[in-house]
Design an enzyme around this catalytic site. Structure first.
Site, PDB file in Angstrom:
ATOM      1  N   ARG A 280      -6.307   2.637  26.076  1.00  0.00           N
ATOM      2  CA  ARG A 280      -5.419   1.579  25.595  1.00  0.00           C
ATOM      3  C   ARG A 280      -5.840   1.041  24.216  1.00  0.00           C
ATOM      4  O   ARG A 280      -5.696  -0.141  23.925  1.00  0.00           O
ATOM      5  CB  ARG A 280      -5.375   0.400  26.575  1.00  0.00           C
ATOM      6  CG  ARG A 280      -4.727   0.700  27.912  1.00  0.00           C
ATOM      7  CD  ARG A 280      -3.254   1.048  27.742  1.00  0.00           C
ATOM      8  NE  ARG A 280      -2.551   1.041  29.013  1.00  0.00           N
ATOM      9  CZ  ARG A 280      -2.540   2.055  29.878  1.00  0.00           C
ATOM     10  NH1 ARG A 280      -3.200   3.160  29.601  1.00  0.00           N
ATOM     11  NH2 ARG A 280      -1.854   1.956  30.998  1.00  0.00           N
TER      12      ARG A 280
ATOM     13  N   SER B 186       1.388  -3.879  32.495  1.00  0.00           N
ATOM     14  CA  SER B 186       0.046  -4.410  32.779  1.00  0.00           C
ATOM     15  C   SER B 186      -0.293  -5.477  31.751  1.00  0.00           C
ATOM     16  O   SER B 186      -0.237  -5.217  30.544  1.00  0.00           O
ATOM     17  CB  SER B 186      -1.009  -3.317  32.666  1.00  0.00           C
ATOM     18  OG  SER B 186      -0.752  -2.306  33.590  1.00  0.00           O
TER      19      SER B 186
ATOM     20  N   GLU C  84      -4.186  -6.873  27.675  1.00  0.00           N
ATOM     21  CA  GLU C  84      -3.746  -5.651  27.006  1.00  0.00           C
ATOM     22  C   GLU C  84      -2.591  -5.980  26.062  1.00  0.00           C
ATOM     23  O   GLU C  84      -2.365  -5.312  25.062  1.00  0.00           O
ATOM     24  CB  GLU C  84      -3.279  -4.661  28.093  1.00  0.00           C
ATOM     25  CG  GLU C  84      -2.849  -3.332  27.568  1.00  0.00           C
ATOM     26  CD  GLU C  84      -1.963  -2.591  28.549  1.00  0.00           C
ATOM     27  OE1 GLU C  84      -0.738  -2.614  28.372  1.00  0.00           O
ATOM     28  OE2 GLU C  84      -2.512  -1.992  29.479  1.00  0.00           O
TER      29      GLU C  84
END
Ligand code: EPU
Length: 338
Positions: free
Chosen positions: A164, A238, A334
Site C-alpha cells: 500500500r 479499508s 491507509e
C-alpha cells in the site's frame, strides 16, 4: 480547459463528504496539462489531484485547485504470443479496465476486480487484494510534474512499490499528476486462487478449469458480501493498513490472542489483520455520530448519512486508541486525510 470556482466535491469522493473546492478543473486531455500548469494554475497555492476519490477523506473545504483526471483511452502498444503491453489513461475507471482485460482472457489483474477508483490513482497506494498487487503487472507510469509541467516516465522499479505504498505516496507526494499507466498483461498464466474463499466459490459454481473472468466474478461476489457499495454507503474501502509487527511482538501477541490472522513477510516481520483486531476490541458496528465501523468488515469505516470528515476522523482516533490500549499496536490510516 475551464477552471471552475466553488465546486461541490460530494459526488467526487466515495465517502460522500459534502465539501467544496475553491477551484476545480476536469482534465480530459493530459497533453494540455503542461500549459495549464505553467499558466495561471501555478499561482494557486495548493493542487490536489483527484481520480475516483476512493481513498480520500475530506475534513474541510479544499482551498486550492482540484485537478480531476478524467482522460480516457486504452491502447495496445504491442503484443506477441505471450504478452500484451497496454497503456491506459489515468482517468479510466479501474474496474472497467479489469473487465476489459478479463474479457480478453488476459492474466495479471483479475484479482483486483471491483476495487473502486481510477487507473491513475492505482499506483499511488499500489492497490492490492486477494494475493495480487498492481506492482505485479505494472510496467511504467507516465507523470507530469506539477511544478513545471515536465513529463517523465517511471519504470516499475523506480516506483518503489511496497504494501500500500509507492514513491508517489512518499517522496513525490503532491508533486506529480499520473497521466497514464502501462501494464504488462499475460496471455497465458497461472491463476492465484490462494486467498481464502476464492476456490470455494469456483467449486460451488462447478468451474473446475477457471479463466481470469471466472476468478474475477468469484472475487466480485466475495467482495459484495463483505464490503459496502460506495454508491449506496459512503466509504473508502479499508480505512487502516494491516500493521506489520516484529517476530518477537508477534509471538507475544499470539500467546494472548491465538486467533489473530497473521501473514509472515519475507523479512521475518509479520503482517496481522487489522479488521480482526478492531472486531475483537469490540468495535465492529460501533457508531459515533454519523460514522460507523462496518458491521461485516471492521477495517472499513462508513458514512451512515451526512457525516462530516471530522466525525469519521473522531471515530478513527477512537479506534486507534482502543486498539493501542488493547494490543499495544498503533494502526495507521491507509486513506489520505485532508
Ligand atoms: N477479519 C475479522 N473481522 C473483520 C475483518 C476481518 O476477523 O471485521 C479477519 C478475517 O476473517 C480474515 C482476516 O481478518 O481472517 C483478513 O480479512 P480480509 O480477508 O477481509 O482482508 P483484510 O486484510 O481485512 C485486505 C485489504 C483489502 C482487500 C482484502 C482482500 C488492506 C488494508 N486491505 O483486507 O483491501 O480487499 O485484504 O485481499 O490490506 C482496500 O484496501 O480498500 C481493501 C478493501
Amino acid at each position: 480547459m475551464q477552471i471552475e470556482s466553488s465546486r461541490p466535491l460530494q459526488l467526487l469522493n466515495t465517502f460522500g463528504i459534502a465539501v467544496n473546492a475553491s477551484h476545480y478543473v476536469a482534465v480530459h486531455d493530459a497533453a494540455r496539462l503542461p500549459s495549464l500548469l505553467t499558466s495561471g494554475a501555478s499561482e494557486l497555492q495548493r493542487i490536489l489531484v483527484l481520480g475516483g476519490g476512493s481513498n480520500v477523506l475530506f475534513t474541510e473545504d479544499f482551498n486550492g485547485l482540484v485537478l480531476h483526471m478524467v482522460n480516457k483511452g486504452i491502447d495496445v502498444l504491442s503484443e506477441d504470443d505471450d504478452v500484451m503491453i497496454v497503456r491506459v489513461a489515468a482517468g479510466e475507471v479501474w474496474d472497467d479496465f479489469v473487465t476489459w482485460s478479463t474479457d480478453r482472457s488476459l492474466y495479471g489483474i483479475e484479482n483486483l476486480v471491483a476495487i473502486p477508483g481510477s487507473v491513475g490513482a492505482a499506483p499511488v497506494q499500489n492497490i492490492g487484494a486477494y494475493g495480487m498487487e498492481l506492482s505485479d503487472t505494472l510496467q511504467e507510469v507516465e507523470v507530469v510534474m506539477l511544478e513545471d509541467g515536465s513529463r517523465h516516465n517511471f519504470s516499475n522499479s523506480m516506483c518503489q512499490f511496497g504494501y500500500r505504498t509507492s514513491l508517489f505516496k512518499n517522496e513525490l507526494k503532491g508533486q506529480v499528476v499520473i497521466t497514464s499507466v502501462t501494464f504488462r498483461l499475460r496471455k497465458r498464466g497461472t491463476l492465484n486462487l490462494s486467498y481464502k474463499g476464492v476456490e470455494e466459490v469456483l467449486h460451488q459454481r462447478h468451474l473446475h478449469h477457471p479463466n481470469p473472468a471466472d476468478v474475477a466474478d468469484a472475487i466480485r461476489h466475495i467482495r459484495d458480501t463483505k464490503l459496502p457499495d460506495p454508491k449506496r454507503t459512503g466509504n473508502a474501502g479499508s480505512f487502516f493498513k494491516n500493521p506489520v509487527v516484529s517476530a518477537e511482538d508477534h509471538r507475544q501477541l499470539m500467546a494472548l490472542h491465538p486467533g489473530l490472522p497473521s501473514y509472515p513477510q519475507s523479512d521475518g516481520t509479520v503482517k496481522v489483520a487489522a479488521g480482526w483486531l478492531i472486531e475483537h476490541a469490540g468495535l465492529k458496528g460501533f457508531r459515533m455520530g454519523n460514522a460507523s465501523v462496518h458491521d461485516r468488515q471492521a477495517l472499513v469505516l462508513v458514512n451512515t448519512g451526512n457525516a462530516t470528515g471530522t466525525e469519521v476522523v473522531t471515530l478513527a482516533n477512537h479506534i486507534i486508541k482502543t486498539v493501542w490500549i488493547t494490543y499495544g499496536i498503533r494502526l495507521e490510516p491507509e486513506v489520505n486525510i485532508l
